[in-house]
Design a protein around this motif. Structure first.
Motif, PDB file in Angstrom:
ATOM      1  N   TRP A 150       2.296   1.694  -3.390  1.00  0.00           N
ATOM      2  CA  TRP A 150       1.282   2.256  -4.294  1.00  0.00           C
ATOM      3  C   TRP A 150       1.173   3.761  -4.112  1.00  0.00           C
ATOM      4  N   GLU A 209       0.824  -1.205   0.000  1.00  0.00           N
ATOM      5  CA  GLU A 209       0.000   0.000   0.000  1.00  0.00           C
ATOM      6  C   GLU A 209       0.863   1.261   0.000  1.00  0.00           C
ATOM      7  N   SER A 221      -9.409   8.465  -2.484  1.00  0.00           N
ATOM      8  CA  SER A 221     -10.026   7.146  -2.489  1.00  0.00           C
ATOM      9  C   SER A 221     -10.077   6.558  -1.090  1.00  0.00           C
ATOM     10  N   SER A 222     -10.952   5.590  -0.920  1.00  0.00           N
ATOM     11  CA  SER A 222     -11.045   4.892   0.363  1.00  0.00           C
ATOM     12  C   SER A 222      -9.782   4.083   0.645  1.00  0.00           C
ATOM     13  N   ARG A 223      -9.111   3.647  -0.418  1.00  0.00           N
ATOM     14  CA  ARG A 223      -7.869   2.897  -0.225  1.00  0.00           C
ATOM     15  C   ARG A 223      -6.807   3.765   0.436  1.00  0.00           C
TER      16      ARG A 223
END
Length: 413
Positions: A88, A85, A244-246
């Motif tokens: 990313w 994550e 984003s929720s991510r």
């Protein structure tokens, strides 16, 4: 090359040092995120938001690298979930900066190769604008192209001779003000005579750069159009990612990390030095696999063969060097955890590998632009010269790394 392991006479470094480092980096991440939201991140991002995005990338890289190097003393499930994550986040935020710096590097190289005078300092003008403004233009309508380019980026338009409206309209300009490439690039006979006359005058001063001068302006406009579009898309992608929720889930985990680091039961009484030494060994092994003897030669014939290949795949010689750059970064961050400053030669080697990465990606961008269908021969020639110039920069960076690595003392505390 002089190599030493981490000083064996020094005392062990406990896992608390890693916990403190991770808390500091998590705090930097949250501070940069707050600054990014306060400065705004719309289509016209301010300098503050750009710096905040850079700080976000920097903190995310350091946290991710520490989770990789010191994984045995961290909770395995948590670290395995966090690392991709964070990668990313840093990778997504790096795309826009990469497009901007790549375009600046290519346009400055085109400016230098076209034989134009050195770029003057013009206040806050960016290298891209000054390169387009100072580049020797070989076809009518390119002054309007540079003006449109500057206007598209909110900068002062470069000065140049006025172009009649009918020439701007009929000079093969595309809808965004750049000269059109392809079949629409056919010249009117009168304009063609003026172009030949102007080119002949310039050849008197630089007889060996005639063809490059003719195509440099259109090559610069083509690169600006392609990489600006890529930068805009990367900016939109970054904005979508940050909303984003991510990303919110990642930010929540980093906020928890700022106060509590999930260490594993093995962290009690563990020493971080062997783990940092393992990162050093991986770097040394990767460097040993590099063709340093070839990098020490001023002429790499094998690289020339690959450079002339029509295969659009990444250059086959670049991947090992990029891997060494990543391992060198992991080693530097491990030294930061141990509160050890890296050797000056290590910093110089890292800078050489950064230049290597930038030049190789710039060369790939020039090659990609040269594959644009129906471009004029002069434009293709200028892009080919630009590609060769950037591959020479790649070889120069490899040579600089080879010289710096000979002076490195790894693991000095």
């Amino acid at each position: 090359m002089a190599q030493r392991h981490l000083d064996p006479t020094a005392g062990p470094v406990p896992a608390d040092a890693l916990a403190g480092y991770l808390r500091d980096q998590a705090t930097e991440f949250l501070r940069a995120l707050r600054l990014h939201r306060e400065t705004g991140a719309g289509a016209a991002a301010s300098d503050g938001s750009v710096e905040a995005a850079r700080a976000l990338r920097r903190a995310a890289r350091r946290i991710s690298a520490s989770l990789h190097t010191f994984q045995p003393v961290l909770d395995p499930d948590w670290s395995e979930a966090m690392r991709p994550e964070l990668a990313w986040v840093s990778g997504t935020l790096a795309l826009e900066h990469a497009c901007t710096s790549r375009l600046d590097q290519l346009l400055l190289a085109l400016h230098r190769l076209s034989g134009a005078p050195p770029l003057p300092a013009r206040g806050t003008a960016t290298p891209r604008t000054r390169a387009l403004a100072g580049m020797t233009l070989g076809t009518p309508g390119t002054t309007a192209s540079a003006t449109a380019t500057a206007a598209a980026h909110g900068e002062k338009a470069p000065q140049g001779p006025p172009v009649p409206d009918h020439e701007t309209r009929t000079g093969g300009a595309s809808g965004n003000g750049f000269p059109a490439e392809g079949a629409a690039e056919a010249e009117h006979p009168t304009r063609l005579r003026r172009t030949i006359t102007a080119t002949a005058d310039r050849k008197a001063a630089t007889p060996d750069r005639g063809n490059l001068t003719v195509g440099a302006a259109k090559a610069g406009a083509l690169l600006d159009r392609q990489l600006t579009l890529a930068r805009t898309r990367a900016h939109s992608t970054a904005l979508q990612a940050l909303g984003s929720s991510r990303f919110h889930a990642v930010a929540d985990k980093v906020a928890v990390l700022a106060s509590e680091v999930p260490l594993s039961p093995a962290a009690a009484g563990a020493d971080l030095r062997p783990l940092a030494d393992a990162a050093r060994e991986r770097l040394a092994d990767a460097v040993a696999a590099l063709p340093l003897l070839t990098a020490g030669s001023p002429y790499n014939a094998e690289a020339l063969i690959h450079g002339l290949s029509p295969d659009p795949a990444p250059h086959p010689q670049d991947a090992p060097w990029h891997q060494v750059r990543l391992l060198l970064r992991l080693h530097r961050y491990a030294l930061e955890v141990l509160h050890a400053g890296p050797d000056p030669g290590l910093l110089a080697a890292g800078e050489a590998l950064d230049r290597h990465r930038d030049a190789s990606e710039a060369a790939a961008a020039a090659a990609q632009a040269a594959r644009t269908p129906r471009i004029a021969p002069a434009t293709a020639y200028a892009l080919g010269v630009l590609h060769a110039d950037q591959r020479h920069e790649v070889e120069a960076a490899r040579y600089a790394f080879q010289r710096s690595w000979q002076k490195v003392t790894i693991g000095t505390l």
